[in-house]
Design an enzyme around this catalytic site. Structure first.
Site, PDB file in Angstrom:
ATOM      1  N   ASP A 106       0.857  -1.183   0.000  1.00  0.00           N
ATOM      2  CA  ASP A 106       0.000   0.000   0.000  1.00  0.00           C
ATOM      3  C   ASP A 106       0.897   1.237   0.000  1.00  0.00           C
ATOM      4  O   ASP A 106       1.435   1.631   1.037  1.00  0.00           O
ATOM      5  CB  ASP A 106      -0.910   0.001   1.238  1.00  0.00           C
ATOM      6  N   LYS A 144      -6.758   3.449  -3.697  1.00  0.00           N
ATOM      7  CA  LYS A 144      -7.142   3.442  -2.286  1.00  0.00           C
ATOM      8  C   LYS A 144      -7.305   4.883  -1.831  1.00  0.00           C
ATOM      9  O   LYS A 144      -6.539   5.763  -2.225  1.00  0.00           O
ATOM     10  CB  LYS A 144      -6.050   2.718  -1.491  1.00  0.00           C
ATOM     11  N   LYS A 166     -10.142   0.436  -2.747  1.00  0.00           N
ATOM     12  CA  LYS A 166     -10.063   0.244  -1.295  1.00  0.00           C
ATOM     13  C   LYS A 166     -10.311   1.551  -0.554  1.00  0.00           C
ATOM     14  O   LYS A 166      -9.442   2.412  -0.508  1.00  0.00           O
ATOM     15  CB  LYS A 166      -8.685  -0.316  -0.917  1.00  0.00           C
TER      16      LYS A 166
END
Lengths: 350, 304, 482
Positions: free
Chosen positions: A177, A245, A281
């Site tokens: 991430d 995300k 996400k």
């Protein structure tokens, strides 16, 4: 109506997490933009040519989706789906091996009183905790995700960010991430952001040629406008992100429904354009089952049911899991449950 | 003194006037070729006027429709300037107006002067309204949501006007000025028996800056032409003031015809089915402008 | 089959207590008809008979008008504005407190989705009473002219598409300005008006201030023709509006008419496309398209038409059509068999004239009156489906090339109620808003309503405005000097 069984989650995806990148992002970007050399001005024209987002209309649409009433069987489906989509997360300066092991144990057995409870998709930690998490999860299908690239601010030199990424991969991370350089984005250096993502994506390739999936954190709370969220989404997909995300969880607002809606429109339209799917996400701020279900409704009605899969949609969350478990118990036993009936592996330190 | 009883030593033989219609900024004869004698209050010949027909009314509507977008789209300031200029030209023709009002309405010189003064002053009053209407009649609406919501008046379009039968200038100005000050264009059927001040007004309009077609004046028989205006589907509104005391007219029939395309109708004064001509010397209010204004409301979200 | 099926989520109808039959609400109480008959009102989603209501006779209307006149002369016309306002505030509060009951009943009688009656109709109806309550003692500040006074007795005839909301649009300003009311709800949707009579009693409104007479066209005509009616307010079709205008020609009755429309919803190439798609959907599928200001003509800039049609059709496949009481229903039942026939006939004409027909293919319930969300592409101005008000979930798609062409096509209709404009270019919005001959222009939004915002049409869409300061003016006379 399908129910989700733990055996088919995560791996029930069109491709698995170990495949090598099939495209060269720069080459594809040149093709999509119709340019022989990828320049900042070409990227600017392309991103600024995306349709605008009307804030009021977008928020109205999200609010409308939020009024969907999900009951009985559909609620049971949604709760299990939401649990299986969680990246169970701890990202604190005070994290210890013990805390991470506790989180992993929770992921393995979310509700000891009910073994049919699905597990979350992944455990999400800082890079230095990857090995601990991996060891605690053993050979379960639960992934280890690591935040990287000088998370959460992203304010470091590129070699540091790449080393951060490689270290996490080397320690066994299945997913990375990363954060984008919001300063670069806001100053108009789209090419800088593109290169950053593309280089991190390259760093996600392991020695054996397999690669970790890359989630690109845009920190939408710092991008502020929905037009920026849309542009950042497209830029992240163009540069080779496997997921877009919302947030680090360290900036407020984090994952809002309208922001996620725009990202879902982006992945939907990206598939129309390229034929490829990108995951979404939302992370941070989603704490209740009710909220999670609103997100799933939005996934279903905006991007479509193809994204209703832990491979393509994740919740970055920690306390959400226990609320989902309480709801799950309530549906199972027909009475309201309470916090003493779910295990808490991350109570407040303070 | 009858005009045909002259001696050789009398004043010269006068040049008798035959007036024409005022349509689209031009002065055509009636397509019907007809004219009629205009007499003063005591039956003495004043002039010949064109006797307009339904086809003249039709042409006038076409001219008014053609002139509408530019006139409605002109800045309010510009419309005010143009209308004030008309008052200036009227002032220059004061003597002519006084003579015609006096002859038409059988007034004393002093009374006629007062009427003309009032008419010019009223024109000025309306000229000053053009750039006030939107602020007085429009504004923001505080809606319960993230929207900019604003209402503003807009002219309704082409307005048919039956000018008052008695008050040949003050009444005329009182019904024509509000229509055009608010941005509409007008097809005016003048007082049947007292058309001369209207004809002079058309000359004032033609020699000022009012674009052709904004005001069209048709002289003739009210009962003959009014039904064609009332039923015309490209006319958006009608002022029936001149139905009072017009021979052969029931204003209810005109309103009935106007219902076919849902014209905005200003009924004549009076009670029940009676129609009376009001006292035009009374200070007007905004009602003759608001009657021909639409309210347009525009919504837009407020977002980043 | 979809992965994520929504289980039924019906709103309970237990909150509604329906009588087997209803009389007429005259002079503060329910009374038997004198010489009138009865008719049944059905749930259009199931064809179940809900109740029997009275078809009021001319004698009934006469009684209602007499009661209204007495109330006007005796009480309401003399009451201080402040006191009138307090009654309106009471009504507003009661509507809020009984919101769910009204929402469920509206959905049962009308067929509209509960989420719309719950989130739009009922809250807006209460909001209208709140807004006008505050005006009652402030009329001299409304800029309506010198010494604004009530007309007296107002006759009001309302349509079936927003039964309670249209009642509120009519009654709230009438009462705030000191008029008394005889109101006829639509033949197919009388029930919320009759429940409103209950609210009137609950609020202790003096008898005769509000009278509700149910019935069909003849009852409406009796109100229109009644010699003691001072003012009429009508919302409905342009055809009936013209009949009313003819009926009152040559009288001194005032009228406001909110009539039909054929609104253009104009999408430019630079529109915020996802919100534009929502605006199109909201514009024509809100309330099954039973909306006079519906965006029934979609004008799309030709260079994005294909992409927009694809996005729109994809979106329409997520519309949930079915049980109006289900909280997840987006599109409910067509209000009546007659309306369904009209929609069916006009869409058949659209096909026959060569437009390309598409619908979302959703399943429809076996009983009741239903019509699939339908889109016609390849429509031109000459087609009936581009000219006539369908008043159903049917969208006609036309294209344009330049702003001028869009304006010309948008204005090329005898109607002029509303229009929509979608572009991210500010100056173009303002230019378009100037050019469009319509009473309401929604820019980058559609079908928004508010008690403070005047609503009403140009041309054959009627005259007068409802809502806001402008709406008050229709209910007062001022000292006019001609």
């Amino acid at each position: 109506m399908k129910s989700i069984s733990p055996a088919v989650r995560v791996v029930a995806a069109p491709s698995d997490s170990t495949s090598a990148p099939s495209v060269d992002p720069t080459g594809r970007a040149r093709d999509l933009l119709g340019v022989s050399r990828l320049t900042n001005s070409a990227l600017t024209s392309w991103l600024h040519g995306l349709p605008g987002v009307d804030q009021v209309g977008c928020e109205g649409r999200a609010a409308g989706l939020g009024t969907r009433s999900i009951k009985t069987t559909s609620k049971a489906f949604a709760i299990d789906m939401a649990i299986s989509m969680i990246d169970l997360t701890t990202l604190e300066g005070a994290d210890t091996a013990g805390k991470v092991r506790g989180l992993a144990a929770k992921a393995l057995h979310p509700d000891p009183s009910d073994p049919s409870t699905p597990s979350p998709a992944a455990v999400c930690v800082y890079g230095d905790m990857v090995a601990t998490a991996r060891a605690a999860l053993g050979d379960s299908p639960i992934n280890v995700a690591a935040v990287a690239t000088a998370f959460p601010s992203g304010r470091a030199l590129m070699p540091v960010k790449l080393a951060d990424t490689r270290d996490a991969i080397a320690a066994g991370a299945d997913e990375i991430d990363m954060v984008i350089d919001r300063g670069a984005f806001l100053s108009g250096d789209y090419l800088g952001v593109f290169r950053e993502i593309a280089q991190v994506a390259e760093a996600c390739v392991r020695e054996d040629g397999s690669r970790a999936r890359l989630k690109v954190i845009m920190e939408t709370g710092e991008l502020v406008t929905y037009d920026n969220v849309r542009r950042a989404s497209w830029l992240s997909m163009l540069a080779g992100g496997d997921f877009i995300k919302t947030s680090t969880g360290k900036v407020s607002p984090a994952a809002t429904l309208p922001v996620t809606l725009i990202m879902l429109e982006a992945v939907r339209d990206w598939r129309d354009l390229t034929g490829e799917m990108v995951g979404v996400k939302p992370a941070g701020g989603i704490r209740t089952s009710k909220d999670a279900i609103k997100f799933l409704v939005t996934v279903s009605e905006i991007a479509g049911d193809d994204w209703l899969d832990p491979f393509w949609f994740r919740f970055g969350a920690s306390s959400l899991l226990n609320d989902l478990l309480l709801q799950r118990q309530r549906m199972r036993i027909g009475a309201y449950s309470g916090p003493d009936y779910v295990t808490d592996d991350s109570p407040s330190l303070y | 003194m009858p005009t045909n009883q002259r001696t050789a030593t009398d004043a010269r033989v006068d040049v008798r006037k035959t007036y024409k219609l005022y349509i689209g900024g031009k002065f055509p004869r009636s397509e019907s070729g007809r004219s009629y004698e205009v007499l003063d209050g005591r039956g003495r010949f004043l002039a010949n006027a064109s006797q307009g027909s339904r086809k003249d009314a039709r042409d006038a509507v076409v001219a008014a429709r053609a002139a509408f977008p530019k006139w409605a789209g002109a800045t309010a300031y510009n419309r005010g300037q143009v209308l004030y200029r008309v008052a200036e030209v009227m002032e220059g023709r004061r003597a002519q107006f006084v003579a015609e009002v006096r002859a038409s309405e059988g007034l004393t010189e002093r009374r006629a002067e007062a009427v003309v003064n009032a008419a010019i002053d009223r024109w000025v009053w309306y000229a000053g309204w053009t750039d006030k209407l939107a602020q007085v009649l429009g504004g923001l609406n505080p809606v319960a949501g993230p929207y900019f919501d604003i209402s503003a008046p807009e002219p309704t379009g082409v307005v048919g006007v039956l000018a008052p039968q008695r008050s040949s200038l003050l009444g005329l100005v009182s019904v024509v000025a509000p229509v055009i000050a608010s941005g509409n264009t007008a097809v005016v059927l003048t007082s049947e028996l007292r058309p001369l001040p209207a004809i002079t007004l058309s000359e004032a309009l033609a020699t000022s800056d009012v674009p052709g077609g904004v005001v069209n004046l048709i002289t003739g028989r009210t009962a003959e032409v009014a039904p064609w205006i009332a039923s015309h589907r490209d006319v958006n509104a009608i002022d029936l003031a001149g139905a009072a005391e017009a021979e052969g007219i029931a204003w209810g029939d005109l309103e009935l015809a106007a219902a076919e395309n849902l014209k905005r109708v200003v009924r004549p004064a009076g009670e029940g089915s009676d129609a009376v001509e009001p006292d035009w010397t009374r200070t007007p209010d905004m009602s003759r402008m608001t009657a021909f204004l639409e309210t347009k409301t525009v919504w837009h979200p407020k977002g980043r | 089959m979809a992965k994520f099926e929504y289980a039924p989520a019906p709103e309970s109808r237990a909150v509604v207590d329906l009588a087997p039959s209803y009389g007429l609400f005259i002079n503060g109480e329910f009374t038997e008809s004198q010489g009138g008959s009865a008719f049944k009102t059905v749930n259009p989603a199931t064809e179940e008979v809900l109740s029997e209501v009275t078809d009021a006779s001319a004698a009934d209307v006469d009684r209602a008008v007499a009661a209204a006149r007495r109330a006007y002369n005796g009480v309401w016309g003399r009451m201080s504005g402040a006191d009138r306002g307090k009654y309106l505030f009471r009504i507003a509060r009661i509507l809020q407190e009984r919101a769910r009951e009204f929402a469920v009943l509206e959905t049962l009688d009308n067929g509209k989705p509960i989420k719309e009656s719950r989130d739009v109709d009922v809250p807006l109806a209460a909001a209208h009473f709140f807004y006008h309550a505050g005006w009652a003692d402030k009329l001299e500040y409304a800029g309506l002219g010198t010494n604004p006074r009530a007309h007296g007795v107002v006759g009001q005839v309302i349509p079936w598409n927003f039964p309670l909301l249209m009642l509120a649009w009519k009654i709230a300003p009438a009462l705030a300005t000191g008029n008394t009311v005889v109101l006829k709800p639509a033949e197919t949707t009388p029930l919320t008006a009759l429940l409103f009579a209950d609210v009137v009693q609950q609020a202790d409104l003096p008898p005769g201030v509000v009278n509700i007479v149910t019935g069909a066209g003849a009852t409406g005509q009796a109100i229109v023709d009644h010699p003691d009616i001072d003012k009429l307010a009508f919302t409905g079709s342009t055809g009936v509006g013209k009949m009313i205008a003819r009926s009152i020609a040559g009288t001194r009755k005032k009228a406001t008419l909110e009539l039909g429309g054929k609104a253009a919803n104009i999408i430019f190439e630079d529109a915020a496309i996802d919100q534009a798609v929502e605006g199109i959907v909201n514009g024509i599928f809100f309330n099954q398209g039973h909306v006079c200001c519906a965006g029934s003509r979609l004008l799309v800039q030709e260079n994005i038409a294909e992409d927009l049609e694809r996005r729109l059709k994809r979106r329409l496949q997520t519309l949930r059509v079915g049980d109006p009481l289900d909280k997840n229903t987006d599109v409910g039942a067509i209000n009546s068999k007659a309306q369904l026939s009209r929609i069916t006939e006009l869409t058949a004409a659209g096909e026959a004239e060569g437009a390309e027909r598409w619908d979302n293919g959703c399943e429809l319930p076996a009983k009741g009156f239903w019509f699939r969300p339908t889109v016609f592409t390849g429509v031109s101005q000459g087609h009936r489906i581009a000219q006539e008000e369908i008043f159903g979930p049917v969208l006609s798609v036309l294209t344009f090339r330049t702003p001028q062409e869009a304006v010309a096509k948008a204005n090329n209709t005898p109607y002029g109620l509303s229009a929509g404009v979608w572009t991210e270019k500010g100056s173009r919005i303002l230019w378009m808003a100037d050019q469009l001959r319509a009473g309401v222009v929604w820019a980058n939004t559609f079908n928004k309503f508010d008690p403070t915002s005047p609503f009403g049409g140009y041309k054959e869409s009627g005259y007068g405005r409802e809502g806001g300061r402008h709406g008050l003016s229709a209910y007062v006379t001022t000292e006019s000097n001609g």
